[in-house]
Enzyme design. Sequence first.
Site, PDB file in Angstrom:
ATOM      1  N   GLU A  31     -18.758  24.397  24.982  1.00 21.37           N
ATOM      2  CA  GLU A  31     -19.113  23.684  23.758  1.00 21.37           C
ATOM      3  C   GLU A  31     -19.336  22.202  24.026  1.00 21.37           C
ATOM      4  O   GLU A  31     -18.766  21.634  24.952  1.00 21.37           O
ATOM      5  CB  GLU A  31     -17.994  23.849  22.712  1.00 21.37           C
ATOM      6  CG  GLU A  31     -17.912  25.279  22.199  1.00 21.37           C
ATOM      7  CD  GLU A  31     -16.817  25.511  21.172  1.00 21.37           C
ATOM      8  OE1 GLU A  31     -17.055  26.280  20.235  1.00 21.37           O
ATOM      9  OE2 GLU A  31     -15.706  24.947  21.306  1.00 21.37           O
ATOM     10  N   CYS A  81     -19.871  14.441  23.222  1.00 20.21           N
ATOM     11  CA  CYS A  81     -18.674  14.836  23.953  1.00 20.21           C
ATOM     12  C   CYS A  81     -19.034  16.110  24.706  1.00 20.21           C
ATOM     13  O   CYS A  81     -19.388  17.117  24.086  1.00 20.21           O
ATOM     14  CB  CYS A  81     -17.548  15.080  22.948  1.00 20.21           C
ATOM     15  SG  CYS A  81     -16.041  15.726  23.689  1.00 20.21           S
ATOM     16  N   CYS A 123     -10.432  25.548  31.347  1.00 22.24           N
ATOM     17  CA  CYS A 123      -9.718  24.445  31.989  1.00 22.24           C
ATOM     18  C   CYS A 123      -8.474  25.008  32.646  1.00 22.24           C
ATOM     19  O   CYS A 123      -7.820  25.888  32.089  1.00 22.24           O
ATOM     20  CB  CYS A 123      -9.330  23.382  30.957  1.00 22.24           C
ATOM     21  SG  CYS A 123      -8.532  21.923  31.690  1.00 22.24           S
ATOM     22  N   CYS A 135      -2.397  22.382  29.477  1.00 23.44           N
ATOM     23  CA  CYS A 135      -1.630  21.574  28.517  1.00 23.44           C
ATOM     24  C   CYS A 135      -1.362  22.453  27.291  1.00 23.44           C
ATOM     25  O   CYS A 135      -2.299  23.015  26.711  1.00 23.44           O
ATOM     26  CB  CYS A 135      -2.399  20.311  28.141  1.00 23.44           C
ATOM     27  SG  CYS A 135      -2.831  19.295  29.582  1.00 23.44           S
ATOM     28  N   CYS A 171      -3.349  22.196  23.813  1.00 25.33           N
ATOM     29  CA  CYS A 171      -4.817  22.156  23.847  1.00 25.33           C
ATOM     30  C   CYS A 171      -5.368  23.580  23.897  1.00 25.33           C
ATOM     31  O   CYS A 171      -4.967  24.384  24.736  1.00 25.33           O
ATOM     32  CB  CYS A 171      -5.279  21.380  25.075  1.00 25.33           C
ATOM     33  SG  CYS A 171      -7.067  21.382  25.300  1.00 25.33           S
ATOM     34  N   GLU A 224     -11.431  19.737  33.001  1.00 21.60           N
ATOM     35  CA  GLU A 224     -10.868  18.524  33.585  1.00 21.60           C
ATOM     36  C   GLU A 224     -11.938  17.950  34.520  1.00 21.60           C
ATOM     37  O   GLU A 224     -12.189  18.483  35.601  1.00 21.60           O
ATOM     38  CB  GLU A 224      -9.579  18.869  34.356  1.00 21.60           C
ATOM     39  CG  GLU A 224      -9.079  17.802  35.296  1.00 21.60           C
ATOM     40  CD  GLU A 224      -8.936  16.406  34.671  1.00 21.60           C
ATOM     41  OE1 GLU A 224      -8.492  16.285  33.510  1.00 21.60           O
ATOM     42  OE2 GLU A 224      -9.289  15.438  35.355  1.00 21.60           O
ATOM     43  N   CYS A 236     -10.651  16.926  19.226  1.00 19.84           N
ATOM     44  CA  CYS A 236      -9.946  16.921  20.514  1.00 19.84           C
ATOM     45  C   CYS A 236      -9.023  18.122  20.625  1.00 19.84           C
ATOM     46  O   CYS A 236      -8.197  18.366  19.747  1.00 19.84           O
ATOM     47  CB  CYS A 236      -9.078  15.682  20.650  1.00 19.84           C
ATOM     48  SG  CYS A 236      -9.960  14.153  20.450  1.00 19.84           S
TER      49      CYS A 236
END
Length: 354
Positions: A93, A106, A113, A117, A120, A169, A344
């Site tokens: 995305e 963005c 990823c 975390c 997220c 990342e 985010c």
Amino acid sequence: MPPRHLADLDLAARRAAVAALGEKEFRAAQLSTHYFARLERDPARMTDIPLTARDRLAGDLLPPLLTPVRELQCDDGATRKALWRLHDGSLVESVLMGYPDRVTVCISSQAGCGMACPFCATGQAGLTRNLSVAEIVDQVVYLAGVAASGGVPGSPNRLSHVVFMGMGEPLANYPRVIEAVRRLTSPAPEGLGLSQRHITVSTVGLVPAMRKLAEEDLSVTLALSLHAPDDELRDELVPVNQRWKVAEVLDAAWAYAARTGRRVSIEYAMIRDVNDHPWRADLLGKLLAGRLAHVNLIPLNPTPGSKWDASPKPVEREFVRRLRAAGVPTTVRDTRGREIDGACGQLAASEESA
Ligand code: SAH
């Protein structure tokens, strides 16, 4: 990896590729002008190139990399999220955000990823693969085209800012991200001609890669996802902290600031009763005071299955007050795109969800 694309190559390599097809070398600049200067991604509209040459060139240098699956918008079109399918079926995305004075995209640097975390959504699914240079650049070119055609009402038509804050990342896909930055910032027709200063690379804190980035002679903004000022909590919130501790990661950030003269942006998601205590604000203030740094607090955005909430506003205000009292410039990020799971930490790239 996907098939090779124009945007994977610098201009010299494009000329060589065109020559290898038996075409005239000036076609490399012609294709590049279409793609990077006119934001034209569809070979059928490159009508100044004769049809046979166009087919041959497009087949070799303009394979379709991103197939749009869905576009969602909110804020009357000022925020748009695009979901893409890649050639191997992976989903990623990107989010386009219009402001009165600028348009920011963005972008994703990986499908999924691997940093895990826990707050997220992208981190929950794990890593599928790195994106190629062209898969990264093509997100920007596509959405710059949307902006250019007036797709972001109330904002300039020219896309000016890129943040590597989508899925993935970026520093775990280091060589491709650096090459993509070069492509985004080389003058047209070699690249998109964006200002290096308008590009932000965000990282969980991969220290060796941060140190390497400082040596690249790029004036991009570095954002560090800190989220906790103490190792005990950061070990949990940003698991890579188990490898590189707060002190080390901040040292690498200051080395970047010293080398580039660029203020580092410290990202801090405000999670109720987890990392929002006054003493943590004071500790963070102490770590950052006098440094070339700026804190960007991010009200925690909801993600599926998460046990955590955003901090209440009074708690957030007190956190800001304490940081500012310590002399640390602090802002609170807007929650752009929340309604379309485009804020985010919400990018999960699933075909079912929103
Ligand atoms: N992997 C890089 C790039 C992603 S940037 C990095 O972590 O920096 C996305 C930013 O949003 C990061 O600062 C990330 O920690 C933050 N984030 C992740 N989940 C979030 C959530 N649920 N609410 C608010 N911010 C979140």
